[in-house]
Design an enzyme around this catalytic site. Sequence first.
Site, PDB file in Angstrom:
ATOM      1  N   TYR A  71      20.582   1.582  -1.932  1.00 13.65           N
ATOM      2  CA  TYR A  71      20.701   2.920  -2.365  1.00 13.65           C
ATOM      3  C   TYR A  71      19.680   3.806  -2.020  1.00 13.65           C
ATOM      4  CZ  TYR A  71      24.645   1.467  -5.440  1.00 13.65           C
ATOM      5  OH  TYR A  71      25.740   1.134  -5.651  1.00 13.65           O
ATOM      6  N   ILE A 119      29.636   9.578  -4.776  1.00 15.14           N
ATOM      7  CA  ILE A 119      28.296   9.748  -5.618  1.00 15.14           C
ATOM      8  C   ILE A 119      27.577  10.409  -4.763  1.00 15.14           C
ATOM      9  CG2 ILE A 119      28.832   7.657  -7.000  1.00 15.14           C
ATOM     10  CD1 ILE A 119      27.229   6.249  -5.199  1.00 15.14           C
ATOM     11  N   HIS A 169      32.224   8.314 -10.935  1.00 14.18           N
ATOM     12  CA  HIS A 169      31.306   7.366 -10.325  1.00 14.18           C
ATOM     13  C   HIS A 169      29.831   7.602 -10.444  1.00 14.18           C
ATOM     14  CE1 HIS A 169      35.056   5.291  -8.443  1.00 14.18           C
ATOM     15  NE2 HIS A 169      35.361   5.473  -9.643  1.00 14.18           N
ATOM     16  N   CYS A 222      15.381   2.233 -21.847  1.00  7.55           N
ATOM     17  CA  CYS A 222      15.708   3.320 -23.087  1.00  7.55           C
ATOM     18  C   CYS A 222      16.759   4.163 -22.870  1.00  7.55           C
ATOM     19  CB  CYS A 222      14.276   4.249 -23.118  1.00  7.55           C
ATOM     20  SG  CYS A 222      14.166   5.315 -21.443  1.00  7.55           S
ATOM     21  N   CYS A 274      10.781   4.008 -14.946  1.00 15.60           N
ATOM     22  CA  CYS A 274      10.964   5.216 -16.360  1.00 15.60           C
ATOM     23  C   CYS A 274       9.674   5.856 -16.356  1.00 15.60           C
ATOM     24  CB  CYS A 274      11.643   4.805 -17.348  1.00 15.60           C
ATOM     25  SG  CYS A 274      11.829   5.840 -18.482  1.00 15.60           S
ATOM     26  N   GLY A 301      41.360  12.086   0.842  1.00 15.88           N
ATOM     27  CA  GLY A 301      40.268  11.098   1.495  1.00 15.88           C
ATOM     28  C   GLY A 301      40.035   9.953   0.723  1.00 15.88           C
ATOM     29  N   THR A 302      40.985   9.435   0.057  1.00 17.55           N
ATOM     30  CA  THR A 302      41.035   8.352  -1.027  1.00 17.55           C
ATOM     31  C   THR A 302      42.072   7.268  -0.587  1.00 17.55           C
ATOM     32  OG1 THR A 302      41.274   7.609  -3.201  1.00 17.55           O
ATOM     33  CG2 THR A 302      42.709   9.345  -2.782  1.00 17.55           C
ATOM     34  N   ASN A 330      45.016  12.440   4.344  1.00 21.83           N
ATOM     35  CA  ASN A 330      44.211  11.480   4.670  1.00 21.83           C
ATOM     36  C   ASN A 330      44.432  10.835   6.112  1.00 21.83           C
ATOM     37  OD1 ASN A 330      42.585   9.095   3.978  1.00 21.83           O
ATOM     38  ND2 ASN A 330      44.049   8.014   2.592  1.00 21.83           N
ATOM     39  N   CYS A 345      40.663  15.441   7.004  1.00 23.78           N
ATOM     40  CA  CYS A 345      40.640  16.097   5.886  1.00 23.78           C
ATOM     41  C   CYS A 345      40.014  17.717   6.370  1.00 23.78           C
ATOM     42  CB  CYS A 345      39.868  15.581   4.954  1.00 23.78           C
ATOM     43  SG  CYS A 345      40.465  14.015   4.424  1.00 23.78           S
TER      44      CYS A 345
END
Length: 309
Positions: A101, A141, A157, A168, A206, A248-249, A274, A292
């Site tokens: 990520y 995302i 998402h 927490c 956190c 685009g899915t 698409n 697209c």
Amino acid sequence: MILLPFHTRRLVSHVYCGLKPASKKKGIALEMARPSSNLADFREAFAKAKHIAVITGAGVSAESGVPTFRGAGGYWRKWQAQHLATPEAFARNPSRVWEFYHYRREVMLTKNPNPAHLAIAECETRLRKQGRKLVVITQNIDELHRKAGSRNLFEIHGSLFKTRCTSCGSVKENYKSPICPALAGKGAPEPDVQDAKIPVEQLPRCDENGCNGLLRPNVVWFGETLDSNLLGEVEKELEICDLCVVVGTSSVVYPAAMFAPQVAARGVPVAEFNMENTPATTSFTFHFQGPCGTTLPPAIARHETELIS
């Protein structure tokens, strides 16, 4: 509802549930099922629509240079996204998942919206001035719709740039680069790169008073439940829209895979933009094949019947 890869046969059978049995004249049935690529007809439907729902997936961001992590080349190192984007993967190896990520965050900080994102945002602004509404329901995302200026936005998402504390539960925006010192320079995607094996105490933590819990990306992983309140809002939009545009899915991830087919089942025009056909293509009114960023902008540009303001 739980995020799951959606099996083609399950989707098609659900889409056609309740319809009359297919005609024995197979050639006629296939002809009727083929969606139109007539832009003038779509533009006519677009001009009449008062409430447009735009559903977007990874394909809309691919033209911005965003890795889609799907298809034959969809690997980060040795793994496909569905093997990393799970609660189980994070529990087993939080360092590896955070590297994945972190790489995606760093990539996205260098990317910009493409003509498709910009056309959608411009269309939303333009229609708002006419008392019409356009909402964006995205599986992405990457926040490129937000960056383009979309306001009526449902990021079902989650976002790469939000974190959630595993202790927490605090959710916060986070655009730090790197997100923590230990991840600086980490996350390279090449298959021969070894895992950094960062100690868990050095991963993002956190900053709430006295918490210091392990952070995770605030995204919906495979097998996790979508936010019920957000999903409820999305369902309301889909129930009242009078035009649906799917951009685009792949139409293979549940529950988003069912959104547009459910709208089509109401008799509402649905247009798919698409690079290729999807399992849901034949249930739609229109299908426009190609990039697209090329096909979508002229389709949703100002119509001659629109008042200039």
